[in-house]
Design an enzyme around this catalytic site. Structure first.
Site, PDB file in Angstrom:
ATOM      1  N   ASN A   1      26.551 -45.007 -13.779  1.00  0.00           N
ATOM      2  CA  ASN A   1      25.568 -45.733 -14.593  1.00  0.00           C
ATOM      3  C   ASN A   1      25.504 -45.305 -16.049  1.00  0.00           C
ATOM      4  OD1 ASN A   1      24.840 -47.051 -12.251  1.00  0.00           O
ATOM      5  ND2 ASN A   1      23.026 -45.781 -11.860  1.00  0.00           N
TER       6      ASN A   1
ATOM      7  N   ARG B   1      24.637 -56.989 -12.576  1.00  0.00           N
ATOM      8  CA  ARG B   1      25.129 -55.681 -12.148  1.00  0.00           C
ATOM      9  C   ARG B   1      23.981 -54.714 -11.826  1.00  0.00           C
ATOM     10  NH1 ARG B   1      27.905 -50.982 -15.370  1.00  0.00           N
ATOM     11  NH2 ARG B   1      29.194 -50.047 -13.733  1.00  0.00           N
TER      12      ARG B   1
HETATM   13  C1  HEM Z   1      33.320 -53.896  -5.471  1.00  0.00           C
HETATM   14  C2  HEM Z   1      32.985 -52.810  -6.121  1.00  0.00           C
HETATM   15  C3  HEM Z   1      32.716 -52.815  -7.590  1.00  0.00           C
HETATM   16  C4  HEM Z   1      33.278 -51.988  -8.504  1.00  0.00           C
HETATM   17  C5  HEM Z   1      34.277 -50.883  -8.223  1.00  0.00           C
HETATM   18  C6  HEM Z   1      32.739 -52.362  -9.791  1.00  0.00           C
HETATM   19  C7  HEM Z   1      33.044 -51.724 -10.968  1.00  0.00           C
HETATM   20  C8  HEM Z   1      32.627 -52.125 -12.210  1.00  0.00           C
HETATM   21  C9  HEM Z   1      32.958 -51.466 -13.444  1.00  0.00           C
HETATM   22  C10 HEM Z   1      33.790 -50.202 -13.573  1.00  0.00           C
HETATM   23  C11 HEM Z   1      32.382 -52.169 -14.448  1.00  0.00           C
HETATM   24  C12 HEM Z   1      32.459 -51.848 -15.934  1.00  0.00           C
HETATM   25  C13 HEM Z   1      31.423 -50.797 -16.295  1.00  0.00           C
HETATM   26  C14 HEM Z   1      31.616 -50.254 -17.697  1.00  0.00           C
HETATM   27  O1  HEM Z   1      32.669 -50.414 -18.289  1.00  0.00           O
HETATM   28  O2  HEM Z   1      30.676 -49.645 -18.210  1.00  0.00           O
HETATM   29  C15 HEM Z   1      31.699 -53.286 -13.858  1.00  0.00           C
HETATM   30  C16 HEM Z   1      31.020 -54.252 -14.557  1.00  0.00           C
HETATM   31  C17 HEM Z   1      30.337 -55.276 -13.969  1.00  0.00           C
HETATM   32  N1  HEM Z   1      30.095 -55.441 -12.625  1.00  0.00           N
HETATM   33 FE1  HEM Z   1      31.031 -54.482 -11.138  1.00  0.00          FE
HETATM   34  N2  HEM Z   1      31.891 -53.414  -9.640  1.00  0.00           N
HETATM   35  C18 HEM Z   1      31.829 -53.728  -8.311  1.00  0.00           C
HETATM   36  C19 HEM Z   1      31.028 -54.685  -7.728  1.00  0.00           C
HETATM   37  C20 HEM Z   1      30.161 -55.494  -8.413  1.00  0.00           C
HETATM   38  C21 HEM Z   1      29.170 -56.347  -7.798  1.00  0.00           C
HETATM   39  C22 HEM Z   1      28.893 -56.419  -6.303  1.00  0.00           C
HETATM   40  C23 HEM Z   1      28.551 -56.998  -8.799  1.00  0.00           C
HETATM   41  C24 HEM Z   1      27.433 -58.011  -8.707  1.00  0.00           C
HETATM   42  C25 HEM Z   1      27.382 -58.962  -7.839  1.00  0.00           C
HETATM   43  C26 HEM Z   1      29.162 -56.582 -10.040  1.00  0.00           C
HETATM   44  C27 HEM Z   1      28.854 -57.063 -11.275  1.00  0.00           C
HETATM   45  C28 HEM Z   1      29.361 -56.569 -12.458  1.00  0.00           C
HETATM   46  C29 HEM Z   1      29.133 -57.197 -13.744  1.00  0.00           C
HETATM   47  C30 HEM Z   1      28.411 -58.503 -13.970  1.00  0.00           C
HETATM   48  C31 HEM Z   1      29.726 -56.367 -14.696  1.00  0.00           C
HETATM   49  C32 HEM Z   1      29.699 -56.532 -16.211  1.00  0.00           C
HETATM   50  C33 HEM Z   1      28.454 -55.824 -16.733  1.00  0.00           C
HETATM   51  C34 HEM Z   1      28.265 -55.892 -18.225  1.00  0.00           C
HETATM   52  O3  HEM Z   1      29.032 -56.530 -18.940  1.00  0.00           O
HETATM   53  O4  HEM Z   1      27.294 -55.255 -18.686  1.00  0.00           O
HETATM   54  N3  HEM Z   1      30.110 -55.636  -9.766  1.00  0.00           N
HETATM   55  N4  HEM Z   1      31.848 -53.231 -12.496  1.00  0.00           N
END
Ligand code: HEM
Ligand SMILES: *[C@@H]1O[C@H](CO)[C@@H](O)[C@H](O)[C@H]1NC(C)=O
Ligand SMILES: *[C@@H]1O[C@H](CO)[C@@H](O)[C@H](O)[C@H]1NC(C)=O
Length: 320
Positions: free
Chosen positions: A108, A76
């Protein structure tokens, strides 16, 4: 006249040289997701820092063993870096007199993780090859290594990014989409970065590992969260295999179990091809892996600093 002719000849020669080199710059080969001439190439550290891959992987192995979630956090981190002024490690800079840290951006704050692992990789690399491997490349390498160590695909990674001397909370907040059920907003955010709907769906597959706060969880999936004081409780994005990089994220969406509104809308929104791609990736994991790798390379090529631009930071948290 002689001067004129000299200048004219010079112009002809210059034009020939330019037209001979320009197409070459576009012929980067099939390993590159983007056909734009970005100036990165996989062997960038071949002679200047041969152990770079081994150092990155060995630090990652230990870090993931201690905290399995950190693999997801590092994938992420690369996304949030690249979407804010390009893949330039701007996201790693701490607050200082000249920097307002992107770590404080709405998308973030209390959410991005993995900074200590980047610091550890950087420290080991500074011992082995001082002032050589950029923080932006470390973030890209950590994202790839985390994917591989979680059971996902490997890919040939173009390198040579340099580190920014600036950060921007505003750009970060403007460019990183909210987890809302609005497919056209998601598509538009990716299009602004030169990424297509195929990239959006494949990269959303990154949610096959890691966690999201219950605050963001869809109403129909709130049962995964405790009843009280649950806003900040982490829930697995893929509850079937939360630490395994596989295609179960897409299977869950097909079953109506996408965790975030922005996950489920890939199937239910009226995108031209998003729903088809969700079904395709749910049915064929190797196709998902192939496209995820391609899209990660493409995302990693967003607006890098190369040549004499930027710098190679000594400490990823501050400008030299
Ligand atoms: C398409 C739009 C996207 C949205 C709206 C989005 C949104 C989010 C949100 C809200 C979270 C949780 C954050 C939290 O609770 O603190 C998250 C976690 C995550 N996102 Fe996305 N995301 C997107 C795209 C991506 C992309 C492109 C990647 C990487 C290729 C990605 C990888 C991740 C990963 C691996 C997590 C888990 C992180 C952790 O456990 O620390 N996301 N995302
Ligand atoms: C950086 O400083 C600003 C105030 O100038 C503050 O609002 C913000 O929360 C700080 N960011 C971090 C990540 O500490
Ligand atoms: C899955 O995709 C791969 C390409 O990665 C292809 O070779 C294979 O035939 C596909 N499998 C099925 C069952 O469609």
């Amino acid at each position: 006249m002689a001067v004129f002719r000299g200048t004219f000849l010079g112009l002809v020669v210059l034009t020939l040289v330019v037209s001979a080199t320009l197409p070459a710059a576009h012929l980067e080969g099939p390993n590159f997701g983007s056909s734009e001439p970005h100036g990165l190439f996989p062997q960038f550290y071949q002679s200047s820092c041969p152990p770079v891959d081994n150092i990155v992987i060995s630090v990652l192995q230990q870090a993931i063993e201690k905290d399995p979630r950190v693999a997801a956090s590092l994938i992420r981190l690369h996304f949030h870096d690249c979407f804010a002024q390009g893949c330039d490690a701007s996201v790693l800079l701490d607050n200082s007199t000249t920097i307002r840290s992107e770590k404080g951006a709405k998308t973030n704050v209390n959410s991005l993780r993995g900074f200590e692992v980047i610091d550890e990789i950087k420290a080991k690399l500074e011992e082995a090859c001082p002032l050589t491997v950029s923080c932006a490349d470390i973030v890209a390498l950590a994202a790839r290594g985390s994917t591989v160590l979680s059971g996902g695909p490997d890919w040939v990674l173009p390198l040579g990014r340099r580190d920014s001397k600036t950060a921007s909370v505003e750009i970060s907040e403007r460019n990183i989409p909210a987890p809302k059920p609005d497919l056209s907003a998601l598509t538009a955010a990716f299009e602004r970065q030169g990424l297509e709907e195929t990239d959006l769906v494949a990269l959303s597959g990154g949610h096959t590992i890691g966690f999201a706060k219950c605050l963001f969880v869809r109403q129909t999936r709130k049962s995964v969260c405790p009843r009280r004081d649950s806003d900040n409780t982490p829930a697995p994005l893929d509850f079937v295999s939360p630490t395994r990089f596989d295609n179960s994220y897409f299977k869950l969406i097909l079953g109506g179990h996408g965790l975030l509104p922005s996950d489920q809308v890939l199937l239910t929104g009226n995108g031209r091809q998003a729903a088809e791609l969700v079904k395709t990736y749910a049915a064929n994991e190797s196709l998902f892996f192939q496209q995820f790798a391609k899209s990660m390379v493409k995302m990693g090529n967003i607006n890098p600093l190369t040549g004499l631009k930027g710098q190679v930071r000594k400490n990823c948290r501050r400008v030299n």
